[in-house]
Enzyme design. Structure first.
Site, PDB file in Angstrom:
ATOM      1  N   LYS A 111       0.855  -1.200   0.000  1.00  0.00           N
ATOM      2  CA  LYS A 111       0.000   0.000   0.000  1.00  0.00           C
ATOM      3  C   LYS A 111       0.878   1.232   0.000  1.00  0.00           C
ATOM      4  O   LYS A 111       1.862   1.295   0.737  1.00  0.00           O
ATOM      5  CB  LYS A 111      -0.922  -0.012   1.224  1.00  0.00           C
ATOM      6  N   GLU A 180      -9.484   7.245   3.843  1.00  0.00           N
ATOM      7  CA  GLU A 180      -9.403   7.525   5.288  1.00  0.00           C
ATOM      8  C   GLU A 180      -9.951   8.914   5.592  1.00  0.00           C
ATOM      9  O   GLU A 180      -9.556   9.907   4.955  1.00  0.00           O
ATOM     10  CB  GLU A 180      -7.934   7.409   5.746  1.00  0.00           C
TER      11      GLU A 180
HETATM   12  O1  KIV Z   1      -1.028   2.241   8.810  1.00  0.00           O
HETATM   13  C1  KIV Z   1      -2.213   1.909   8.944  1.00  0.00           C
HETATM   14  O2  KIV Z   1      -2.602   1.284   9.929  1.00  0.00           O
HETATM   15  C2  KIV Z   1      -3.158   2.270   7.882  1.00  0.00           C
HETATM   16  C3  KIV Z   1      -4.599   1.955   8.075  1.00  0.00           C
HETATM   17  C4  KIV Z   1      -5.205   2.583   9.243  1.00  0.00           C
HETATM   18  C5  KIV Z   1      -5.385   2.187   6.846  1.00  0.00           C
HETATM   19  O3  KIV Z   1      -2.735   2.787   6.898  1.00  0.00           O
END
Ligand code: KIV
Length: 262
Positions: A111, A180
């Site tokens: 991600k 988010e």
């Molecule tokens: O780092 C994280 O925990 C996140 C989530 C809250 C989406 O990016």
């Protein structure tokens, strides 16, 4: 284990996708037996596990260490890892090496936050066979630029920009996007506009799924109480009570008993 194709089918079938974060082996073993669909080793590890104030302190070494620990406990869940702060801004060779490290540690997808300036990097990774999850709205690595943990996309121009960013992430080949802290109406529009699933956190309930930090949903983070969070356990009090019961037993010589001794 669910695949990126199954997440896409789940969206099509109107089945919601549940995601939780995880940073260590013992909670990975529990998550692995749960009904949660996918696991994220978030860069929130820097805050939750290491006590930093922001996610900026998550380094590649820290992330791969947590990914490897989680992977050793996870057999049945799709595992996504966060790309740490600036890893996608240090040139393609650094990025490719970072993704290589995270995937060899056990991640099945990566991600990364934001769209602007990242599209070519995302295309490069997707063309190399790496499933990429986008992240828009409140992007915690930009916390100082955003001026805090604030709702994003709550005026016409910023909501239009987030929608456009979501479309360009989809075009670049992302398999899903985290939204988010955006208004539920904006998350709904994005979810209806895109073919790929959206995973919300503080984005209402029209997204294709939800993600929460494990310690938050278990009620272990006592002082973190944002409006969007539902605590499914009073983990802080329950764990504290168990520790106090243990300590009292030790002090009163009730533990260990004869049965617990050799
Ligand atoms: O780092 C994280 O925990 C996140 C989530 C809250 C989406 O990016």
């Amino acid at each position: 284990m669910k695949t990126v194709q199954e997440f896409s089918s789940m969206k099509l079938a109107g089945k919601k996708i549940s995601v939780a974060t995880c940073y260590d082996h013992w909670s990975a073993l529990i998550l692995d037996e749960s009904d949660v669909d996918a696991v994220l080793v978030g860069d929130s590890a820097a805050m939750v596990m290491h006590g930093f104030d922001t996610t900026i302190n998550a380094e590649l070494e820290m992330m791969s260490y947590h990914v490897a620990a989680v992977k050793r406990g996870l057999r049945n869940k799709f595992l996504i890892a966060d790309l740490p702060f600036l890893a996608h801004k240090k040139g393609l060779a650094f990025l490719t090496n970072a993704v290589d490290t995270l995937m060899k540690a056990g991640a099945q997808a990566v991600k990364l936050e934001g769209a602007e300036g990242n599209i070519e990097s995302i295309k490069h990774l997707v063309s190399a066979g790496v499933p990429i999850m986008g992240h828009l709205g409140l992007t915690p690595q930009s916390i100082h630029q955003l001026g805090g943990n604030k709702l994003q996309g709550n005026d016409a121009s910023s909501s239009e920009r987030i929608l456009k960013d979501a479309q360009s992430l989809e075009e670049a080949g992302c398999f899903a996007i985290v939204l988010e802290m955006v208004p539920a109406t904006l998350a709904k529009t994005i979810t209806e506009t895109l073919a790929i699933p959206t995973i919300g956190i503080g984005a209402g309930n029209h997204t294709s799924g939800q993600v929460l930090v494990l310690q938050d949903l278990l009620g272990c983070s006592k002082d973190f109480n944002p409006k969007f969070l539902r605590k499914y356990l009073d983990g802080f009090s329950l764990i504290k009570s168990a520790l106090n019961a243990y300590s009292a037993d030790v002090k009163e010589q009730k533990f260990p008993s004869e049965k617990e001794s050799y």
